[in-house]
Design an enzyme around this catalytic site. Structure first.
Site, PDB file in Angstrom:
ATOM      1  N   ALA A  35      30.067  28.348  47.024  1.00  0.00           N
ATOM      2  CA  ALA A  35      31.375  28.590  47.730  1.00  0.00           C
ATOM      3  C   ALA A  35      32.137  28.211  46.408  1.00  0.00           C
ATOM      4  O   ALA A  35      32.281  26.398  46.838  1.00  0.00           O
ATOM      5  CB  ALA A  35      31.548  28.560  49.038  1.00  0.00           C
ATOM      6  N   GLN A  84      26.381  29.038  31.754  1.00  0.00           N
ATOM      7  CA  GLN A  84      25.722  29.288  31.888  1.00  0.00           C
ATOM      8  C   GLN A  84      26.012  30.361  32.798  1.00  0.00           C
ATOM      9  O   GLN A  84      25.678  32.432  32.360  1.00  0.00           O
ATOM     10  CB  GLN A  84      24.560  29.635  32.515  1.00  0.00           C
ATOM     11  CG  GLN A  84      23.615  30.275  32.330  1.00  0.00           C
ATOM     12  CD  GLN A  84      22.222  29.661  33.046  1.00  0.00           C
ATOM     13  OE1 GLN A  84      21.430  28.756  31.921  1.00  0.00           O
ATOM     14  NE2 GLN A  84      21.682  29.246  33.864  1.00  0.00           N
ATOM     15  N   GLU A  85      27.359  30.991  33.587  1.00  0.00           N
ATOM     16  CA  GLU A  85      27.046  31.498  34.510  1.00  0.00           C
ATOM     17  C   GLU A  85      28.560  32.743  33.811  1.00  0.00           C
ATOM     18  O   GLU A  85      27.797  33.807  34.225  1.00  0.00           O
ATOM     19  CB  GLU A  85      28.777  31.176  35.788  1.00  0.00           C
ATOM     20  CG  GLU A  85      29.212  31.915  36.268  1.00  0.00           C
ATOM     21  CD  GLU A  85      30.319  31.294  37.271  1.00  0.00           C
ATOM     22  OE1 GLU A  85      30.772  32.573  38.509  1.00  0.00           O
ATOM     23  OE2 GLU A  85      30.101  30.395  37.327  1.00  0.00           O
ATOM     24  N   PHE A  91      35.336  36.285  48.776  1.00  0.00           N
ATOM     25  CA  PHE A  91      34.572  36.487  47.864  1.00  0.00           C
ATOM     26  C   PHE A  91      33.583  35.420  47.731  1.00  0.00           C
ATOM     27  O   PHE A  91      33.202  35.511  45.797  1.00  0.00           O
ATOM     28  CB  PHE A  91      35.572  36.634  46.658  1.00  0.00           C
ATOM     29  CG  PHE A  91      36.883  37.174  46.589  1.00  0.00           C
ATOM     30  CD1 PHE A  91      37.668  38.119  47.124  1.00  0.00           C
ATOM     31  CD2 PHE A  91      38.726  36.157  46.121  1.00  0.00           C
ATOM     32  CE1 PHE A  91      39.340  38.765  47.994  1.00  0.00           C
ATOM     33  CE2 PHE A  91      39.777  36.357  46.005  1.00  0.00           C
ATOM     34  CZ  PHE A  91      40.092  37.134  47.345  1.00  0.00           C
ATOM     35  N   GLY A 136      34.579  66.565  35.214  1.00  0.00           N
ATOM     36  CA  GLY A 136      35.035  66.529  36.666  1.00  0.00           C
ATOM     37  C   GLY A 136      34.108  66.088  37.363  1.00  0.00           C
ATOM     38  O   GLY A 136      33.831  65.220  38.063  1.00  0.00           O
ATOM     39  N   THR A 171      29.540  36.046  46.952  1.00  0.00           N
ATOM     40  CA  THR A 171      28.461  36.883  46.675  1.00  0.00           C
ATOM     41  C   THR A 171      27.303  36.041  47.490  1.00  0.00           C
ATOM     42  O   THR A 171      27.224  35.017  47.639  1.00  0.00           O
ATOM     43  CB  THR A 171      28.195  37.048  45.037  1.00  0.00           C
ATOM     44  OG1 THR A 171      29.165  37.233  44.655  1.00  0.00           O
ATOM     45  CG2 THR A 171      27.118  37.447  45.068  1.00  0.00           C
ATOM     46  N   GLU A 229      41.938  36.489  31.539  1.00  0.00           N
ATOM     47  CA  GLU A 229      42.727  35.857  31.188  1.00  0.00           C
ATOM     48  C   GLU A 229      42.319  34.574  30.539  1.00  0.00           C
ATOM     49  O   GLU A 229      43.747  33.360  29.988  1.00  0.00           O
ATOM     50  CB  GLU A 229      44.076  35.989  32.012  1.00  0.00           C
ATOM     51  CG  GLU A 229      44.827  37.758  32.124  1.00  0.00           C
ATOM     52  CD  GLU A 229      43.961  39.302  32.708  1.00  0.00           C
ATOM     53  OE1 GLU A 229      44.147  39.475  32.296  1.00  0.00           O
ATOM     54  OE2 GLU A 229      43.198  38.216  33.622  1.00  0.00           O
TER      55      GLU A 229
END
Length: 368
Positions: free
Chosen positions: A113, A232-233, A145, A331, A147, A358
């Site tokens: 978190a 590593q992330e 956010f 399509g 995960t 960024e």
């Protein structure tokens, strides 16, 4: 061998149910436990802590299998490559023995978190507080956010133990949510893509956590710990990018060889050939760069700048290449029944999490 085994497991055990998980917007715990029994959780953790004694190369094989099979929402890569390593590198012997075997079995599902409503890529802006009260911390704040947020029952929380110290007052604290009064899960967030991966708001309202759950031998080490693990992330995100790049290219080549337009197969048009030649070349360059980064990482030499290059460049390439491949589907590429449509939705977040692209460019620019 591990890649082949992981691919078979994912194709046989997860693939047939993946659409159900997409609709439910989360996996079930049984899938995590099956992955643990198959040896796909904590492959890089030492055997003495329930892992397989491997390296990041093994985790990469599993992460690539997830994307090649097309079950990108299965959140085991974050559990394996981000959550467990924090405990291995910074945890006490007691902490490692307590948590790592249960992460390896799937009994515990991990999350970290970091992000908050007012602090995304800016980890120094974290407002969550952990105030010491005897032999406990009182944890207050909110995260977003996150995960694996709906399923996770072991959460590494980034909190300020000394707000006056800024980044130096940041600590990492483990919360076992099954036992935590005052812990609440918010809604399962409605995302553009990666629907089957639960992504949540988390709330900490006077949650009491033992001071023994601090990661590291003293408070204030959190920001340094985060910076040490970010390469590593970011390399993991690059792994997911190159694997989807390769799958998108493969399904598109198959499609244009079958699809006809104006009396000829789409592959026979020079525009298609030239476009695929460009994409194949870029994908090959990306694979060579990624493999080189893994080699450096295994040798202990992957620096933050190079990891940031891999994360930003490969995820930019991922989004560009998937878009070009969707175009070659015409399509049908816009129809959800075709894999390329899901890849188009799932790819977009890669340029945001793990630090926006960024931010990656800022990191690179500072090294010049």
């Amino acid at each position: 061998m591990l890649y082949d085994m992981a691919s078979r497991f994912l194709a046989e055990e997860i693939g047939p149910r993946y659409e159900d998980f997409e609709k439910a917007e989360m996996f079930d715990r049984a899938s995590w436990q099956k992955a643990g029994a198959a040896g796909l959780l904590c492959a890089s953790m030492p055997e003495e802590y329930g892992g397989a004694g491997g390296t990041f190369a093994h985790e990469s094989a599993i992460a690539e299998a997830i994307s090649h099979v097309g079950v990108d929402g299965f959140g085991i890569a974050l559990h394996n490559c981000i959550v467990a390593p924090y405990i291995l590198h910074y945890g006490s012997e007691e902490q490692k023995k307590r948590w790592l075997p249960r992460l390896a079995s799937g009994e515990l599902i991990g999350a970290i978190a970091m992000s908050e409503p007012g602090a995304g890529s800016d980890l120094q802006g974290v407002k969550t507080r952990a105030e010491k009260d005897g032999n406990q911390y009182r944890l207050n704040g909110s995260k977003t956010f996150i995960t694996n947020g709906q399923l996770a029952n072991l959460v590494i929380v980034v909190a300020k133990t000394d707000p006056a110290q800024g980044a130096k007052g940041t600590s990492l604290i483990i919360v076992e949510t099954d036992e935590a009064e005052g812990f609440e899960r918010g809604r399962n967030l409605d995302k553009i893509g990666l629907k089957s991966n639960d992504t949540s708001e988390l709330f900490f309202n006077d949650v009491r956590v033992p001071t023994a759950n601090l990661l590291g031998h003293e408070e204030g080490q959190g920001f340094v710990q985060l910076m040490q693990q970010l390469p590593q992330e970011r390399l993991l995100i690059a792994a997911q990018a190159i694997a989807m790049i390769e799958r998108a290219l493969a399904v598109t080549v198959d499609y244009v060889k079958e699809r006809k337009a104006f009396g000829a197969k789409v592959i026979d048009f020079q525009n298609t050939q030239f476009k695929l030649a460009e994409l194949k070349t870029e994908a090959t360059i990306g694979r060579v760069f990624y493999n080189d980064c893994v080699t450096r990482h295994l040798a202990g030499g992957l620096d933050t700048v190079t990891a940031s290059m891999a994360k930003y460049w490969l995820t930019d390439l991922q989004c560009k290449l998937v878009d070009e491949c969707l175009q070659l589907h015409g399509g049908y590429g816009y129809m959800n029944e075709y894999p390329i449509a899901r890849m188009y939705r799932d790819a977009r977040v890669q340029r945001i999490y793990g630090g926006t692209n960024e931010i990656m460019k800022l990191v690179i620019a500072r090294s010049l």
